[in-house]
Design a protein around this motif. Structure first.
Motif, mmCIF file in Angstrom:
data_model
loop_
_atom_site.group_PDB
_atom_site.id
_atom_site.type_symbol
_atom_site.label_atom_id
_atom_site.label_comp_id
_atom_site.label_asym_id
_atom_site.label_seq_id
_atom_site.Cartn_x
_atom_site.Cartn_y
_atom_site.Cartn_z
ATOM 1 N N UNK A 92 0.948 -1.054 0.206
ATOM 2 C CA UNK A 92 0.014 0.392 0.034
ATOM 3 C C UNK A 92 0.725 1.055 -0.225
ATOM 4 N N UNK A 93 1.887 1.164 0.724
ATOM 5 C CA UNK A 93 2.846 2.342 0.526
ATOM 6 C C UNK A 93 3.580 2.583 -0.885
ATOM 7 N N UNK A 94 4.136 1.315 -1.652
ATOM 8 C CA UNK A 94 4.691 2.008 -2.903
ATOM 9 C C UNK A 94 3.682 2.591 -3.658
ATOM 10 N N UNK A 95 2.180 2.318 -3.299
ATOM 11 C CA UNK A 95 1.396 2.684 -4.311
ATOM 12 C C UNK A 95 0.770 4.204 -3.875
ATOM 13 N N UNK A 96 0.844 4.407 -2.369
ATOM 14 C CA UNK A 96 0.446 5.787 -2.557
ATOM 15 C C UNK A 96 1.865 6.474 -2.300
ATOM 16 N N UNK A 97 3.101 6.086 -2.276
ATOM 17 C CA UNK A 97 3.756 7.133 -2.951
ATOM 18 C C UNK A 97 3.933 7.411 -4.091
ATOM 19 N N UNK A 98 3.223 6.962 -5.179
ATOM 20 C CA UNK A 98 3.274 6.874 -6.644
ATOM 21 C C UNK A 98 2.234 7.692 -6.997
ATOM 22 N N UNK A 99 0.512 7.313 -6.072
ATOM 23 C CA UNK A 99 -0.372 7.856 -6.020
ATOM 24 C C UNK A 99 -1.495 8.909 -5.577
#
Length: 461
Positions: A319-326
């Motif tokens: 989730x953190x990986x996606x949040x950083x990019x979104x």
């Protein structure tokens, strides 16, 4: 800013009462959009009919039940294979649909004989299936057929079958919301309390308003199983007809989609004393809060915390990986009703996404109160939006991705904005910890894909 008249609606000034842009310091009750009202003549609505709300959303999900549509074949076809709700019964409910195939001669001379013939034929063709729901449609309601009497006759004749009749033709209400209401109340009136379940846990719940879209029910069911809680009935995701007859034996009704199934939770509380607990199960923090609430109710907070810790440890890094990019992406949500307020804060808190516009097809003012309270200043809220309003709003807010159904999705693809199926998902489930990671992945793939940009380039130049 108070209620707003879009430029495209200048010839339909009544639409002003249905559109609101949130401004700082305003009382949302004062400027709440009108909702659950008749569609205004001249506007191209995206709503479904009342019959659709009963069959497609709730009844048609049951995994062991013949779905008999008493009307023209188009009514059956239109509510078949448009939702992705699998089951562990070999997807029986997705494979088959039944119609009495009413023709002009049946309208003139009556269609009750046709209905009787079709009911018997369906049970004969599938001798292992003993449960059926019959739905009236506009045509058969207008000619005055009495499916209730025919169902009673056939139950007495065959002996081992059980039939439920939903008398909610398409014209019964302003949207599919009427169908939700009619089925809820009829089911608790006629079927709840007529079947006794086998109880194997000291903690029992009904999970209401969850329709197993791409496996949502599997995720939630696994959570409660790990907590030692027995789900008496899912209403109606991956559920059997008889499980939903046994809802009176639960100790708690856990309500997810309050708009489509809050009615039956209220009736269970009134008639059987079963408390109602509303939860959100999309998003990390909302899911954790839901599990904690249920854990506190049964006094098993430790099991809830243990489950939350394990799931977060497993899924938080992704989730953190996606949040950083979104972070900073803009999203519009054009769906039915409750998902507006289920998703808006979860998307912002868990993914860093700004929700800039929301439209509801069948929500009530209660739904708008909730979503406006959770939404940001500047966000646009529309009841029963039409096609031209969609395009005008897109020019105003320029979202990076839109959550909507395939009909509107096909429109926005033409102007090269990615859409994700907000009704049936792209690659679900979307509920729970795992599910919200799936949702983040779909948003990431949609916004990072070069397809829409390439589609907008004229290669002739």
């Amino acid at each position: 800013m108070p209620l707003t008249l879009f430029k495209c609606d200048e010839v339909i000034p009544e639409r002003k009462k249905h559109c609101y842009i949130k401004a700082p310091g305003e009382d949302s009750a004062q400027f709440l959009p009108i909702a659950n009202a008749d569609t205004i003549a001249g506007t191209l609505s995206e709503r479904g009919c009342s019959y659709c709300g009963a069959k497609l959303v709730i009844g048609g999900v049951l995994k062991d039940t013949i779905q008999m549509i008493h009307g023209p074949v188009g009514c059956a076809y239109d509510t078949w294979h448009t939702k992705r709700y699998p089951s562990d019964n070999d997807n029986f409910q997705l494979k088959y649909i039944w119609s009495t195939d009413v023709k002009e001669k049946n309208i003139v001379f009556g269609a009750e004989k046709q209905l009787r013939k079709c009911i018997k034929e369906a049970f004969a063709e599938m001798p292992n299936v003993k449960r059926m729901i019959i739905y009236t449609t506009c045509a058969t309601a207008l000619i005055g057929d009495d499916p209730q009497a025919i169902a009673a006759d056939i139950q007495e004749e065959l002996g081992d079958v059980d039939i439920f009749v939903v008398q909610c033709p398409g014209f019964a209400g302003v949207s599919q919301s009427k169908g939700h209401h009619v089925l809820n109340i009829a089911w608790v009136n006629e079927k709840v309390g007529t079947f006794e379940p086998e109880i194997h846990s000291p903690y029992t719940i009904n999970l209401i308003g969850d329709y197993n879209i791409q496996g949502d029910s599997y995720v939630l069911g696994e959570y409660f199983e790990k907590m030692g809680i027995q789900v008496i009935a899912h209403f109606t995701g991956n559920a059997t007809y008889d499980q939903c007859r046994s809802m009176h034996r639960a100790q708690l009704s856990v309500v997810n989609c309050a708009r489509s199934a809050g009615y039956i939770a209220n009736e269970l509380m009134k008639r059987y004393g079963i408390p109602r607990m509303d939860v959100d199960t999309w998003g990390f923090e909302y899911t954790a809060a839901a599990l904690r609430k249920v854990g506190i109710f049964f006094g098993i907070e430790d099991k809830a915390e243990e489950l939350i810790a394990a799931e977060k440890a497993k899924w938080q890094p992704q989730m953190e990986w996606y949040k950083k990019r979104l972070q900073g992406k803009k999203m519009a949500i054009w769906t039915g009703g409750p998902r507006l307020w289920h998703w808006t804060k979860a998307a912002e808190d868990d993914l860093g996404i700004e929700v800039v516009a929301m439209s509801s097809k069948f929500g009530h003012q209660e739904d708008f109160e909730k979503v406006i309270a959770r939404g940001n200043v500047g966000a646009i809220y529309i009841d029963d939006a039409n096609e031209l309003e969609f395009f005008e709003v897109l020019e105003m807010v320029k979202p990076d991705v839109i959550f909507t159904g395939p009909r509107v999705g096909d429109l926005v693809k033409k102007i090269h904005i990615p859409y994700i199926n907000g009704h049936a998902y792209h690659n679900g489930p979307y509920m729970g910890f795992e599910g919200f990671v799936n949702m983040a992945r779909d948003i990431y793939n949609a916004t990072r894909s070069p397809l829409m940009k390439l589609a907008g380039e004229d290669i002739r130049k």
